[in-house]
Design a protein around this motif. Structure first.
Motif, PDB file in Angstrom:
ATOM      1  N   ARG A   1       5.635 -12.172   1.014  1.00 31.20           N
ATOM      2  CA  ARG A   1       5.466 -10.950   1.796  1.00 31.20           C
ATOM      3  C   ARG A   1       5.014 -11.317   3.204  1.00 31.20           C
TER       4      ARG A   1
ATOM      5  N   SER B   1      11.056  -8.524  13.025  1.00 27.27           N
ATOM      6  CA  SER B   1      11.267  -8.107  11.635  1.00 27.27           C
ATOM      7  C   SER B   1      12.670  -8.466  11.169  1.00 27.27           C
TER       8      SER B   1
ATOM      9  N   GLU C   1       9.366  -9.543   0.839  1.00 29.72           N
ATOM     10  CA  GLU C   1       9.084  -8.150   1.166  1.00 29.72           C
ATOM     11  C   GLU C   1       8.503  -8.093   2.580  1.00 29.72           C
TER      12      GLU C   1
ATOM     13  N   LEU D   1       6.918  -6.090   5.943  1.00 32.12           N
ATOM     14  CA  LEU D   1       6.188  -4.927   6.428  1.00 32.12           C
ATOM     15  C   LEU D   1       6.201  -4.949   7.950  1.00 32.12           C
TER      16      LEU D   1
ATOM     17  N   ARG E   1      13.835   1.558  12.671  1.00 33.10           N
ATOM     18  CA  ARG E   1      14.529   1.941  11.439  1.00 33.10           C
ATOM     19  C   ARG E   1      16.030   2.112  11.647  1.00 33.10           C
TER      20      ARG E   1
ATOM     21  N   ALA F   1      12.424  -4.792   8.163  1.00 29.65           N
ATOM     22  CA  ALA F   1      11.326  -4.648   7.216  1.00 29.65           C
ATOM     23  C   ALA F   1      11.716  -3.680   6.097  1.00 29.65           C
ATOM     24  N   ARG F   2      11.045  -3.839   4.949  1.00 27.31           N
ATOM     25  CA  ARG F   2      11.252  -2.905   3.844  1.00 27.31           C
ATOM     26  C   ARG F   2      10.370  -1.667   4.012  1.00 27.31           C
ATOM     27  N   HIS F   3       9.202  -1.853   4.651  1.00 26.45           N
ATOM     28  CA  HIS F   3       8.259  -0.758   4.830  1.00 26.45           C
ATOM     29  C   HIS F   3       7.829  -0.696   6.292  1.00 26.45           C
ATOM     30  N   TYR F   4       7.635   0.524   6.813  1.00 19.83           N
ATOM     31  CA  TYR F   4       7.216   0.739   8.195  1.00 19.83           C
ATOM     32  C   TYR F   4       5.909   1.530   8.186  1.00 19.83           C
ATOM     33  N   LEU F   5       4.899   0.996   8.875  1.00 22.52           N
ATOM     34  CA  LEU F   5       3.572   1.588   8.856  1.00 22.52           C
ATOM     35  C   LEU F   5       3.104   1.882  10.274  1.00 22.52           C
TER      36      LEU F   5
ATOM     37  N   CYS G   1      -0.601 -10.885   1.974  1.00 22.98           N
ATOM     38  CA  CYS G   1       0.510 -11.402   2.778  1.00 22.98           C
ATOM     39  C   CYS G   1       0.427 -12.920   2.896  1.00 22.98           C
TER      40      CYS G   1
END
Length: 277
Positions: A51, A63, A74, A76, A89, A95-99, A113
């Motif tokens: 990760r 990313s 994975e 982030l 996006r 990335a798989r996830h956006y925060l 991580c």
């Protein structure tokens, strides 16, 4: 530990708003940012993270590079500017996830991580010690924190030219190299690399330079900056001062870039609470 720059760096809300506004045109103007990111990516140790976190991910250049390099990992992406994440996006696999979150208070659990990477983002963080402490907290044993940032001396030509006109704050201020070295040492992480190298861009005229800074969201955001319009005489004096620095390639704009690589110890005594997700 109190960061000496905390009282002079721009408010984080202004930074987030400025970069959100710049998201759509950012990639078209971010030549320097891509160059610096490529150098940082090229310095990463050979390892295969499960990760990774792109800290201050912007439009997702790093990313996407990490996703190509580690397709099974994975990813982030975290940024303070929601506009940057929305744009990221739309740019394809990354990335798989956006925060949307603050680097000084990461919404991630301990030891989650294997790699934390940040390219040209930490110069906007008021509390550098908090950012590095958070990165250390979320790293697994053996994990790597790799970042690039800007240090004092960046845009010296711009600062020097304005200094001949008045004593107001026209140029973003940046930490000294020693501040990064001290903050890195305070983490207790192993220092794999810490060095500064200049990157120079050239512009045909001042208008092109100021448009470039605005396009990447990095125009003057500091506290104490002039308010309102600048008079014609002062602008003319500033232009003459900068033109005196012209080189064959154009008007120079030099960035002093620090690259730092840190590794978390594998010793269980330092990381007893680290558990894989």
């Amino acid at each position: 530990m109190q960061d000496a720059m905390a009282d002079v760096l721009p408010d984080k809300r202004q930074v987030a708003l400025s970069f959100s506004r710049a998201a759509a045109q950012y990639d078209g103007a971010a030549l320097l940012q891509r160059q610096v990111a490529d150098r940082l990516l090229g310095r990463l140790p050979l390892q295969d993270p499960q990760r990774w976190l792109d800290l201050g991910s912007g439009t997702g250049y790093c990313s996407r590079a990490l996703a190509r390099r580690h397709p099974q990992a994975e990813g982030l992406a975290l940024d303070l500017a929601p506009g940057m994440l929305r744009h990221a996006r739309t740019q394809g696999a990354g990335a798989r996830h956006y925060l949307t979150a603050d680097a000084e208070r990461l919404p991630l659990r301990d030891a989650c991580c294997d790699l934390v990477l940040s390219s040209l983002a930490l110069q906007w963080c008021p509390d550098l010690h908090a950012v590095l402490a958070e990165a250390r907290r979320i790293l697994r044993p053996g994990g790597v924190l790799a970042f690039s940032s800007l240090v004092e001396g960046t845009l010296a030509e711009l600062r020097q030219s304005w200094a001949q006109v008045d004593d107001q704050v026209h140029v973003n201020r940046f930490r000294r190299q020693a501040a990064y070295a001290d903050a890195a040492a305070a983490t207790g992480l192993q220092v794999l690399a810490l060095d500064v190298e200049p990157e120079r861009l050239h512009f045909p005229d001042l208008r092109a330079l100021t448009q470039h800074l605005k396009a990447i969201g990095a125009h003057n955001l500091n506290q104490g900056r002039p308010q309102g319009l600048t008079g014609r005489q002062r602008l003319a004096a500033f232009t003459r001062a900068y033109e005196s620095l012209r080189q064959p390639a154009g008007l120079p704009a030099t960035y002093q870039v620090i690259h730092v690589l840190l590794r978390k110890s594998l010793f269980k005594g330092c990381c007893a609470s680290a558990k894989r997700r």
